[in-house]
Enzyme design. Structure first.
Site, PDB file in Angstrom:
ATOM      1  N   VAL A 107       0.864  -1.175  -0.129  1.00 26.95           N
ATOM      2  CA  VAL A 107       0.086   0.006   0.093  1.00 26.95           C
ATOM      3  C   VAL A 107       0.778   1.231   0.033  1.00 26.95           C
ATOM      4  CG1 VAL A 107      -0.191   0.292   2.470  1.00 26.95           C
ATOM      5  CG2 VAL A 107      -2.177   1.102   1.021  1.00 26.95           C
TER       6      VAL A 107
ATOM      7  N   ALA B 210      -0.680  -8.147   5.531  1.00 21.37           N
ATOM      8  CA  ALA B 210      -0.031  -8.690   4.286  1.00 21.37           C
ATOM      9  C   ALA B 210       1.648  -8.711   4.434  1.00 21.37           C
ATOM     10  CB  ALA B 210      -0.378  -8.017   3.008  1.00 21.37           C
TER      11      ALA B 210
ATOM     12  N   ALA C 128       5.728  -5.485   6.837  1.00 24.53           N
ATOM     13  CA  ALA C 128       4.401  -5.438   6.376  1.00 24.53           C
ATOM     14  C   ALA C 128       4.490  -4.772   5.083  1.00 24.53           C
ATOM     15  CB  ALA C 128       3.287  -4.913   7.269  1.00 24.53           C
ATOM     16  N   ASP C 129       3.531  -5.222   4.194  1.00 25.66           N
ATOM     17  CA  ASP C 129       3.281  -4.402   3.187  1.00 25.66           C
ATOM     18  C   ASP C 129       1.832  -3.750   2.983  1.00 25.66           C
ATOM     19  OD1 ASP C 129       5.236  -5.273   0.372  1.00 25.66           O
ATOM     20  OD2 ASP C 129       5.350  -6.651   2.171  1.00 25.66           O
ATOM     21  N   ARG C 130       0.992  -4.223   3.944  1.00 31.50           N
ATOM     22  CA  ARG C 130      -0.142  -3.472   4.232  1.00 31.50           C
ATOM     23  C   ARG C 130      -0.879  -4.155   5.401  1.00 31.50           C
ATOM     24  NH1 ARG C 130      -4.132  -1.334  -0.111  1.00 31.50           N
ATOM     25  NH2 ARG C 130      -2.575  -2.225  -1.697  1.00 31.50           N
TER      26      ARG C 130
END
Length: 373
Positions: A112, A272, A262-264
């Site tokens: 995100v 995620a 974390a990516d989102r």
């Protein structure tokens, strides 16, 4: 301890003060640890390719490189400058730039940070006070430089908040034993790192007892990149683990905490991150080991209610098969990420502070974002 500012640079960005022209080179992480090579980024397509091919990776760094790549394209790329010369109105200039931003968003869908960075930049240039093409370009270059500086300072704050929280409970005189996955250090950010930045801050305080890194198949970001950073920083008692060894390691060797990136992060705390994180969280829960997510505030996505709504990027078969020794013609499933349910997460560390679950075990990410926005 080696100063990370002098050893690991994921990118080199510079702006000529006289001309306001920007230059950017990124470290090709696919060549590490055997070769250190920087690749020039001269336009948006170069930035897109570097992100898509995973020559650069890590949610914070993806966002930074996208913005810096746009700044270089608009300020220094003669082809783009020539295209801008043919545009007269300011609305058309802003539309031209917006098209490039939207293209950059297509490079990788799960993180995100990339989307937030592009949306923030669009809001910035849409200001009515920006009335000329030169002002648009100058604003983007300045914003890119400030974003680069902000990423490093935010990462150091993440490390500080994380270390403070962990040391409030873990009082072993030699410090904390940490397990991590993927790469979340200087190579995944503009500098210092997120989850690995927490370990780096513990080390700075003399309170890192050991660190274990999962190799993180199939791209081996743990063995190629995190192990490289750990060795560069001379972290104490380092150990590299196959992903399938996590349960045995936590049971037989013990650890105080797993810290992951974390990516989102969704409104309910579902997170995620790199494939393999979900199973590590289950193992940690079973073994009574704390499991923390460390990520920038911009990773919190309150528009998505749960992890079921996250688009998970799937990578080509070849990326897995070429490194696995599988027979020719074998098919595989190769998701780049998985989603860890919030119930397995002990806390979410950001530069604004540490978000903990409420008494019923749920996370109020929306409330946290509202409080700190």
């Amino acid at each position: 301890m080696t100063d990370p500012a002098n050893t690991l640079r994921s990118l080199i960005f510079d702006v000529d003060s006289a001309t306001n022209k920007a230059t950017l080179s990124v470290l090709d992480q696919l060549r590490l640890p055997d070769e250190t090579m920087y690749t020039k980024i001269v336009n948006v397509q170069d930035a897109w390719d570097a992100i898509r091919s995973m020559r650069i990776r890590g949610a914070p760094l993806i966002a930074v490189v996208a913005v810096l790549g746009l700044a270089v394209d608009l300020s220094s790329n003669e082809l783009t400058i020539g295209e801008l010369d043919l545009i007269s109105g300011i609305d058309e200039v802003k539309a031209f730039v917006t098209t490039k931003m939207e293209y950059l968003k297509t490079s990788r869908p799960t993180a995100v940070n990339l989307f937030n960075a592009m949306d923030e930049l669009k809001s910035f240039i849409d200001d009515d006070a920006i009335k000329t093409r030169e002002e648009v370009v100058s604003a983007i270059v300045q914003h890119a430089y400030l974003m680069l500086e902000r990423d490093v300072s935010d990462n150091k704050a993440i490390g500080s908040h994380g270390a403070d929280d962990l040391l409030s409970r873990h009082v072993h005189p030699e410090g904390v034993c940490v397990v991590t996955i993927c790469n979340t250090g200087s190579l995944a950010t503009a500098g210092w790192g997120t989850a690995l930045g927490v370990a780096r801050e513990l080390q700075r305080r003399g309170k890192l007892r050991s660190i274990a890194a999962l190799e993180t198949r199939p791209y081996n970001q743990g063995s190629r990149l995190t192990a490289y950073e750990i060795m560069q920083e001379q972290m104490p008692n380092p150990i590299l683990l196959c992903d399938s060894m996590a349960a045995s390691y936590l049971k037989s060797k013990g650890a105080d905490v797993c810290v992951v990136g974390a990516d989102r992060v969704c409104a309910n705390g579902d997170t995620a991150n790199k494939i393999g994180t979900f199973q590590l969280s289950i193992i940690a829960k079973e073994m009574g080991v704390e499991f923390f997510v460390a990520s920038p505030f911009t990773t919190l996505d309150v528009e998505l209610e749960s992890g079921d709504m996250i688009e998970i990027e799937e990578r080509p078969d070849g990326e897995m098969l070429e490194s696995s020794g599988a027979p020719k013609g074998m098919k595989c499933w190769n998701p780049a990420f998985d989603v860890t349910p919030a119930k397995y997460i002990s806390g979410i560390i950001t530069e604004k502070g540490v978000l903990k679950p409420s008494a019923d075990g749920t996370f109020d990410v929306k409330g946290f974002v509202s409080m700190h926005s």
